[in-house]
Scaffold this active site. Structure first.
Site, PDB file in Angstrom:
ATOM      1  N   SER A  17      26.854   9.689 -55.007  1.00 51.03           N
ATOM      2  CA  SER A  17      27.889   8.905 -55.698  1.00 51.03           C
ATOM      3  C   SER A  17      28.226   9.648 -56.978  1.00 51.03           C
ATOM      4  O   SER A  17      27.392  10.419 -57.475  1.00 51.03           O
ATOM      5  CB  SER A  17      27.330   7.522 -56.034  1.00 51.03           C
ATOM      6  N   TYR A  72      20.499   1.195 -59.153  1.00 48.57           N
ATOM      7  CA  TYR A  72      21.341   1.974 -58.242  1.00 48.57           C
ATOM      8  C   TYR A  72      21.500   3.410 -58.741  1.00 48.57           C
ATOM      9  O   TYR A  72      21.326   4.370 -57.995  1.00 48.57           O
ATOM     10  CB  TYR A  72      22.697   1.290 -58.093  1.00 48.57           C
TER      11      TYR A  72
END
Ligand SMILES: NC(=O)c1ccc[n+]([C@@H]2O[C@H](COP(=O)([O-])OP(=O)(O)OC[C@H]3O[C@@H](n4cnc5c(N)ncnc54)[C@H](OP(=O)(O)O)[C@@H]3O)[C@@H](O)[C@H]2O)c1
Length: 274
Positions: free
Chosen positions: A132, A145
């Protein structure tokens, strides 16, 4: 002979879009997922949907065995399965954080480890890890995360060196905001009753963080980048993918920490919020 890709988390979003794209381009596709019975993908002689939960070793072995039985070889693995646990760190239980790492990090490592003997034996293979922009750039309330995606970045970067001699390449795909179930069905939100000191921050930031569910790029954009990473033959490690990912990563590189943090604080939290 068509090449074969095994994709994790192919029930929805980026994984599903990648499965469709590889299939359209003539590949054999193992679109693995936790609950194949719920999938709307239609199996063909080149598309199968083996059950695979990345947190279960037996299920990883089973899905790889099924794929090899059907297609005899696997050329590319796309480690895509993942989700976000968000909320104040203090509200996250150790179990929630362990589950977050079990899926996004240890699951990805275990699928990779299970495929390496096959890749070494055929002296070829590509490992594509879906990280990401959140593996390099942090937003508020995403601390568990980000920790997992930072881990995927470091893991992949190092792994690439030791696999080079076996003609196995490692690629990191870094999506920006993408319009998928990531922001709804898949998201785990940590909330601890009685812990109200973070309520103002959560109330200010959550709606802005979740705007990407409306404004993000479609998952097909990331699927195209995954496909390019699998087929470009380049010795390239990182691939930003959709949702202004390249621009945001450039900002990360160019702006000093203090300025970047001020921009993020003002755009996500706003002025006057603790
Ligand atoms: N959307 C974004 O803005 C964005 C941005 C950057 C990175 N990413 C990354 O992109 C990847 C795909 O996410 P997405 O946006 O496509 O969201 P999504 O539509 O929610 O897809 C997530 C997929 O992961 C699967 N999954 C979750 N836990 C799993 C497990 N234990 N074993 C196997 N599969 C599991 C889900 O399966 P079920 O259907 O069974 O729940 C689903 O297929 C994730 O790694 C995510 O972190 C997304």
């Amino acid at each position: 002979m068509p090449k074969t890709v095994l994709i994790t988390g192919a029930s929805t979003g980026i994984g599903r879009a990648a499965a469709v794209l590889f299939h359209q381009n003539g590949w054999n596709v193992a679109a693995t997922m936790r609950s194949p019975e719920k999938s709307d993908l239609v199996p063909t002689d080149r598309l199968i949907c083996p059950a695979l939960d990345v947190t279960e070793a037996v299920s990883i072995e089973g899905a790889i065995a099924t794929t090899l039985e059907q297609f005899q070889h696997i050329d590319v693995v796309v480690n895509n399965a993942g989700y976000a646990l968000i909320g104040p760190f203090e509200a996250c239980t150790p179990e929630q954080i362990e589950q977050q790492f079990a899926t996004n990090v240890f699951g990805l490592m275990n699928v990779t480890r299970a495929l390496l003997p096959h890749f070494r034996q055929q002296q070829a293979g590509i490992v594509i890890n879906v990280a990401s922009i959140g593996g390099q750039l942090a937003l508020p309330l995403y601390s568990p995360y980000h920790a997992t995606k930072w881990a995927v970045e470091g893991f992949s970067d190092s792994l690439a060196y030791e696999l080079e001699p076996f003609n196995i390449r490692v690629k990191i795909v870094e999506p920006g905001p993408i319009k998928t179930d990531f922001y709804t069905r898949s998201m785990a939100i940590a909330h601890r009753p009685g812990l109200d000191v973070y309520d103002a921050l959560v109330a200010a930031a959550l709606p802005k963080l979740n705007q990407s569910e409306q404004t993000g790029s479609p998952p097909e954009v990331t699927a195209q980048v995954i496909y390019r990473a699998a087929t470009d033959g380049r010795d390239r490690l990182r691939y930003p993918a959709g949702g202004n990912a390249s621009f945001l990563l450039l900002l990360r590189k160019l702006l000093p920490d203090s300025l970047l943090r001020r921009v993020i604080r003002q755009s996500i939290i706003g002025r006057g919020t603790p």
